[in-house]
Scaffold this active site. Structure first.
Site, PDB file in Angstrom:
ATOM      1  N   ASN A   9       0.862  -1.187   0.000  1.00 24.80           N
ATOM      2  CA  ASN A   9       0.000   0.000   0.000  1.00 24.80           C
ATOM      3  C   ASN A   9       0.901   1.241   0.000  1.00 24.80           C
ATOM      4  O   ASN A   9       1.498   1.573   1.020  1.00 24.80           O
ATOM      5  CB  ASN A   9      -0.903  -0.040   1.253  1.00 24.80           C
ATOM      6  CG  ASN A   9      -1.752   1.207   1.377  1.00 24.80           C
ATOM      7  OD1 ASN A   9      -1.877   2.002   0.441  1.00 24.80           O
ATOM      8  ND2 ASN A   9      -2.354   1.388   2.550  1.00 24.80           N
ATOM      9  N   LYS A  11       0.048   4.295  -0.356  1.00 27.57           N
ATOM     10  CA  LYS A  11      -0.631   5.489   0.185  1.00 27.57           C
ATOM     11  C   LYS A  11      -0.412   6.690  -0.744  1.00 27.57           C
ATOM     12  O   LYS A  11      -0.332   6.508  -1.948  1.00 27.57           O
ATOM     13  CB  LYS A  11      -0.156   5.749   1.610  1.00 27.57           C
ATOM     14  CG  LYS A  11      -0.244   4.480   2.471  1.00 27.57           C
ATOM     15  CD  LYS A  11      -0.023   4.705   3.921  1.00 27.57           C
ATOM     16  CE  LYS A  11      -0.156   3.366   4.642  1.00 27.57           C
ATOM     17  NZ  LYS A  11      -0.055   3.468   6.071  1.00 27.57           N
ATOM     18  N   HIS A  94      -9.492   1.345   5.191  1.00 25.17           N
ATOM     19  CA  HIS A  94      -8.177   1.471   5.818  1.00 25.17           C
ATOM     20  C   HIS A  94      -8.317   2.411   7.007  1.00 25.17           C
ATOM     21  O   HIS A  94      -9.113   3.346   6.976  1.00 25.17           O
ATOM     22  CB  HIS A  94      -7.176   2.024   4.795  1.00 25.17           C
ATOM     23  CG  HIS A  94      -5.779   2.009   5.325  1.00 25.17           C
ATOM     24  ND1 HIS A  94      -5.295   3.007   6.136  1.00 25.17           N
ATOM     25  CD2 HIS A  94      -4.772   1.104   5.192  1.00 25.17           C
ATOM     26  CE1 HIS A  94      -4.046   2.713   6.469  1.00 25.17           C
ATOM     27  NE2 HIS A  94      -3.699   1.568   5.907  1.00 25.17           N
ATOM     28  N   GLU A  96      -6.687   4.834   7.975  1.00 27.81           N
ATOM     29  CA  GLU A  96      -6.552   6.263   7.633  1.00 27.81           C
ATOM     30  C   GLU A  96      -7.852   6.803   7.047  1.00 27.81           C
ATOM     31  O   GLU A  96      -8.198   7.962   7.251  1.00 27.81           O
ATOM     32  CB  GLU A  96      -5.361   6.451   6.677  1.00 27.81           C
ATOM     33  CG  GLU A  96      -4.031   6.325   7.422  1.00 27.81           C
ATOM     34  CD  GLU A  96      -2.905   5.686   6.622  1.00 27.81           C
ATOM     35  OE1 GLU A  96      -2.958   5.692   5.381  1.00 27.81           O
ATOM     36  OE2 GLU A  96      -1.963   5.156   7.262  1.00 27.81           O
ATOM     37  N   GLU A 166      -5.409  -4.881  10.750  1.00 24.07           N
ATOM     38  CA  GLU A 166      -4.382  -3.854  10.898  1.00 24.07           C
ATOM     39  C   GLU A 166      -4.649  -3.057  12.176  1.00 24.07           C
ATOM     40  O   GLU A 166      -5.417  -2.086  12.155  1.00 24.07           O
ATOM     41  CB  GLU A 166      -4.428  -2.889   9.716  1.00 24.07           C
ATOM     42  CG  GLU A 166      -4.100  -3.528   8.386  1.00 24.07           C
ATOM     43  CD  GLU A 166      -3.475  -2.513   7.446  1.00 24.07           C
ATOM     44  OE1 GLU A 166      -2.344  -2.735   7.017  1.00 24.07           O
ATOM     45  OE2 GLU A 166      -4.106  -1.475   7.166  1.00 24.07           O
ATOM     46  N   GLY A 172       2.368   2.293  10.752  1.00 24.94           N
ATOM     47  CA  GLY A 172       3.345   3.366  10.563  1.00 24.94           C
ATOM     48  C   GLY A 172       4.047   3.789  11.841  1.00 24.94           C
ATOM     49  O   GLY A 172       4.693   4.842  11.885  1.00 24.94           O
ATOM     50  N   SER A 212       3.351  -1.957  10.440  1.00 24.69           N
ATOM     51  CA  SER A 212       4.801  -1.962  10.677  1.00 24.69           C
ATOM     52  C   SER A 212       5.475  -3.287  10.299  1.00 24.69           C
ATOM     53  O   SER A 212       6.380  -3.769  10.980  1.00 24.69           O
ATOM     54  CB  SER A 212       5.113  -1.600  12.130  1.00 24.69           C
ATOM     55  OG  SER A 212       4.713  -0.272  12.389  1.00 24.69           O
TER      56      SER A 212
HETATM   57  P1  PGA Z   1       2.805   0.340   7.610  1.00 24.32           P
HETATM   58  O1  PGA Z   1       1.348   0.579   6.992  1.00 24.32           O
HETATM   59  O2  PGA Z   1       3.311  -0.971   7.070  1.00 24.32           O
HETATM   60  O3  PGA Z   1       3.622   1.511   7.161  1.00 24.32           O
HETATM   61  O4  PGA Z   1       2.633   0.289   9.100  1.00 24.32           O
HETATM   62  C1  PGA Z   1       0.453  -0.482   6.823  1.00 24.32           C
HETATM   63  C2  PGA Z   1      -0.829   0.022   6.231  1.00 24.32           C
HETATM   64  O5  PGA Z   1      -1.205   1.154   6.506  1.00 24.32           O
HETATM   65  O6  PGA Z   1      -1.493  -0.681   5.474  1.00 24.32           O
END
Ligand code: PGA
Length: 261
Positions: A9, A11, A94, A96, A166, A172, A212
């Site tokens: 992903n 983003k 997601h 976000e 997640e 992140g 992460s």
């Molecule tokens: P990340 O993001 O691996 O940077 O923690 C995962 C995601 O948001 O799908």
């Protein structure tokens, strides 16, 4: 054979030119594995270019979002029929989108529905926040997100759905979940699917972990039964890391298949 699913992903990173260059480099370093499916989720503008560039056997594409209506006066939105032919998967809900853009389970369920109706595969993201975790609410949160997200999905369709666990506190942050966290969430999610749709649906639904993920911890998750892949943010933008995770996923799958025969 159920392939391991590795989703990157990206983003809101990489413009069309950068995305294309990255895919070029990635394809040079990533052989086609028959036991791993690699899916890239670039920004919507890069989907068309990449859909012409990638070999389907090597990479599939995902949209990061979709609007729940098929057409109309919805300025700035992208409809599922517009994604047909460009992407095979769509990431929905997601964290976000849920937290920054205030998407509700109602919005998310409408998106899951439109994606399935248009022959695409939804990757439904679920996961608890740090405070929900601290308050022991994981079970309730996952229950509501699964029931809410799948409310309009029939038992014929549910097997196509991919669910990504997640935990919000792991996205992140560098604070990845440990295997035990994932096992707990996996059991809750699979149990929920079974009680809604029965045992064959529980087996058919693919479950990913995200939050992460990096080269060092990726195998801890892939090694768990009932976990079918990873949704990777930051590390999917680092070529060497992403290549290494794909390679390790391939080797692990090969080993497990050999052990089975
Ligand atoms: P990340 O993001 O691996 O940077 O923690 C995962 C995601 O948001 O799908």
């Amino acid at each position: 054979m159920n392939k391991t699913l590795i989703v990157g992903n990206w983003k809101m990173n990489l413009n069309v030119h950068q995305a294309s260059l990255y895919v070029h480099e990635l394809s040079e370093k990533t052989p086609v594995h028959n036991n791993v499916e690699v899916v890239l989720a670039p920004n919507a503008l890069a989907l068309q270019t990449l859909s012409l560039q990638v070999r389907r056997r090597q990479f599939r594409l995902a949209a990061q979002n979709v609007y729940h209506r098929d057409e109309g006066a919805f300025t700035g939105e992208i409809a599922a029929p517009m994604l047909k032919g460009l992407a095979q998967y769509v990431i929905i809900g997601h964290s976000e989108r849920r937290h920054i853009f205030h998407e509700s389970d109602k919005d998310i369920r409408a998106k899951v529905q439109t994606v399935l109706r248009n022959g695409l595969i939804p990757i439904l993201c679920v996961g608890e926040t740090a405070s929900e975790r601290a308050n022991n609410e994981i079970k309730h949160v996952l229950h509501d997100q699964i029931v809410g997200g799948l409310a309009n999905v029939s038992s014929e369709e549910v097997g196509k759905v991919v669910i990504a666990y997640e935990p919000v506190w792991a996205i992140g942050t560098g604070k990845n979940a440990i295997s035990h966290d994932l096992e707990k969430a996996r059991d809750i999610i699979r149990h929920q699917i079974r009680s809604l749709y029965g045992e064959s649906a529980e087996k058919a639904v693919r479950l990913l972990y995200g939050g992460s993920v990096n080269t060092d911890n990726a195998m801890d998750y892939l090694d768990l039964p009932g976990v079918n892949g990873l949704l990777i943010g930051g590390a999917s933008l680092k070529l060497e890391q992403f290549v290494s995770i794909i390679k390790k996923a391939h080797e692990l799958k090969k080993k497990t298949e050999l052990q089975r025969v």
